[in-house]
Design an enzyme around this catalytic site. Structure first.
Site, mmCIF file in Angstrom:
data_model
loop_
_atom_site.group_PDB
_atom_site.id
_atom_site.type_symbol
_atom_site.label_atom_id
_atom_site.label_comp_id
_atom_site.label_asym_id
_atom_site.label_seq_id
_atom_site.Cartn_x
_atom_site.Cartn_y
_atom_site.Cartn_z
ATOM 1 N N LYS A 165 29.937 -23.118 11.311
ATOM 2 C CA LYS A 165 29.081 -21.805 10.804
ATOM 3 C C LYS A 165 28.604 -22.199 9.492
ATOM 4 O O LYS A 165 28.698 -23.442 8.911
ATOM 5 C CB LYS A 165 30.315 -20.900 10.386
ATOM 6 C CG LYS A 165 31.225 -20.638 11.486
ATOM 7 C CD LYS A 165 30.582 -19.431 12.361
ATOM 8 C CE LYS A 165 31.241 -19.605 13.802
ATOM 9 N NZ LYS A 165 32.156 -18.618 14.237
HETATM 10 C C1 LIG Z 1 33.122 -17.965 14.986
HETATM 11 C C2 LIG Z 1 33.296 -16.356 15.153
HETATM 12 C C3 LIG Z 1 34.547 -15.743 15.179
HETATM 13 C C4 LIG Z 1 35.735 -16.572 15.022
HETATM 14 O O1 LIG Z 1 35.988 -17.312 13.972
HETATM 15 P P1 LIG Z 1 37.089 -18.573 14.188
HETATM 16 O O2 LIG Z 1 36.980 -19.092 12.518
HETATM 17 O O3 LIG Z 1 36.652 -19.573 15.139
HETATM 18 O O4 LIG Z 1 38.367 -17.869 14.559
HETATM 19 C C5 LIG Z 1 34.316 -14.339 15.261
HETATM 20 N N1 LIG Z 1 33.326 -13.766 15.330
HETATM 21 C C6 LIG Z 1 32.177 -14.599 15.595
HETATM 22 C C7 LIG Z 1 30.889 -13.565 15.967
HETATM 23 C C8 LIG Z 1 32.283 -15.893 15.503
HETATM 24 O O5 LIG Z 1 30.984 -16.196 15.523
#
Ligand SMILES: *Cc1c(COP(=O)(O)O)cnc(C)c1O
Length: 377
Positions: free
Chosen positions: A192
């Protein structure tokens, strides 16, 4: 040329290595693995950065969404509006809590929730709406907030992909995405835009009461140790992850700028290919390019992806199947239910490598191979 990756986390790490290593070493030296000082320090820094009253760190982005739904006191059978063009986590937690995900279509240009035709989905049970700021660009929050006010809905922003983006309202004021609705949720998954070196997540809110409730739920429903007011869960951000995030937060704006530089360069060189639509940049939001996502309009998306793979160029399809057509979500839709824009996007989208470590040689190679594919197809 080194192997091409979707995200160059190694190259990024090399530049902040000393600071990151020191932060991790400090946690180990203090044996402060759970709720150590770095967690509170990062929380404060993040509150300042986002200009929001409360950040509540937790274990991952999916937990953040689940805790948000729990904190709003939604009841079995309550309905939550969510775009069908998103990562599964957004809608999964709704179902897990016994709520009903009501999946809706998105805008073909911005990939974000389409508000215009939403009235028909509102029932007496509709309690919340979850705009997802997909690929790094804000949903149309002016419209989302107006719609929510009109129907008395909670707004939970899924900001896992757009941390650092700003949304500008019609009156000219701006806010960071994730701080506009009642609760914002984000993820610090390594890839991210603000990623740690494991799992992590956070909730944001300007509401004191909600913040206290979120904190309690994330900590087994207790305010005082061993006295449990509500059913909660165990969701914490590791101290070591907080130490990494503290360092990376300082670079976040620079990272967003680097992603934009890569995106601009792609735009410039790919915009004249007939079969390609480059990303549309919304006028009310800046873009932090979590993904650089093309639409391939000649039906040859999968061929392009296979061709690039042969040339050593990774690409990704976010997402290949609408949520409303996933097996796990059939219980929430009538037979034959379909959302046409989402349906098309799942066949057209292709995300190219975009990250903070711009390398002109690599990007020129990617661009030349995309061009050479379309010269033959
Ligand atoms: C990555 C993501 C999540 C979840 O995040 P995690 O930390 O992997 O649980 C939720 N919503 C979106 C749109 C994402 O891209």
């Amino acid at each position: 040329m080194k192997p091409i990756q979707m995200v160059d986390l190694k190259g990024q790490y090399e530049k902040i290595k000393d600071e990151v290593n020191q932060g991790i070493q400090d946690c180990i030296d203090a044996t402060a693995f759970i709720n150590g000082p770095a967690v509170m320090e990062f929380q404060r820094d993040f509150e300042n950065y986002l200009q929001v009253k409360h950040v509540i760190p937790c274990a991952n982005g999916t937990d953040a969404l689940q805790i948000a739904m729990m904190a709003l006191g939604l009841k079995l059978g309550d309905e939550v509006i969510v775009p069908a063009f998103t990562y599964v986590a957004t809608a999964e937690v709704i179902g897990l809590l016994g709520l009903k995900p009501v999946m809706v279509d998105v805008d073909a240009d911005t990939f974000n929730i389409e508000i215009e035709n939403l009235e028909k989905y509102v029932t007496a049970n509709t309690k919340a709406i979850v705009p997802v700021h997909l690929y790094g660009q804000s949903a149309d929050m002016e419209k989302v907030m107006k719609f929510a006010e009109k129907h008395n809905l909670f707004v939970i922003e899924d900001n896992a992909q757009a941390i650092g983006a700003d949304y500008t309202f019609a009156d000219g004021t701006s806010k960071k995405t994730g701080t506009i609705g009642h609760i914002g949720c984000t993820s610090f998954f390594p890839s991210k835009n603000l990623g740690c070196y494991g799992d992590g997540g956070a909730l944001m809110t300007n509401d004191d009461e909600l913040a206290a409730k979120i904190r309690m739920i994330a900590n087994h429903g207790q305010e005082k140790k061993y006295y449990h007011k509500v059913l909660g869960c165990n969701s914490r951000l590791d101290t070591i992850q907080a130490a990494v995030l503290k360092v990376k937060l300082k670079h976040l704006d620079k990272y967003s700028a680097a992603r934009n530089k890569m995106a601009d360069y792609y735009d410039e060189h790919l915009k004249d290919i007939d079969a390609i639509e480059i990303p549309v940049r919304a006028s009310d939001s800046n873009h932090v390019f979590h993904q650089y996502t093309l639409k391939i309009k000649n039906g040859k998306r999968d061929d392009l992806q296979a061709y690039l793979k042969e040339k050593g160029i990774p690409s990704m399809i976010y997402y290949p199947l609408p949520l409303c057509r996933q097996e796990a979500f059939q219980q929430y839709v009538e037979d034959g239910f379909s959302l046409p824009v989402t349906e098309d996007l799942c066949k057209e989208v292709l995300s190219l490598p975009v990250h903070t470590e711009f390398d002109q040689e690599v990007q020129d190679y990617i661009i030349s191979e995309v061009k050479s594919f379309f010269n033959k197809n």
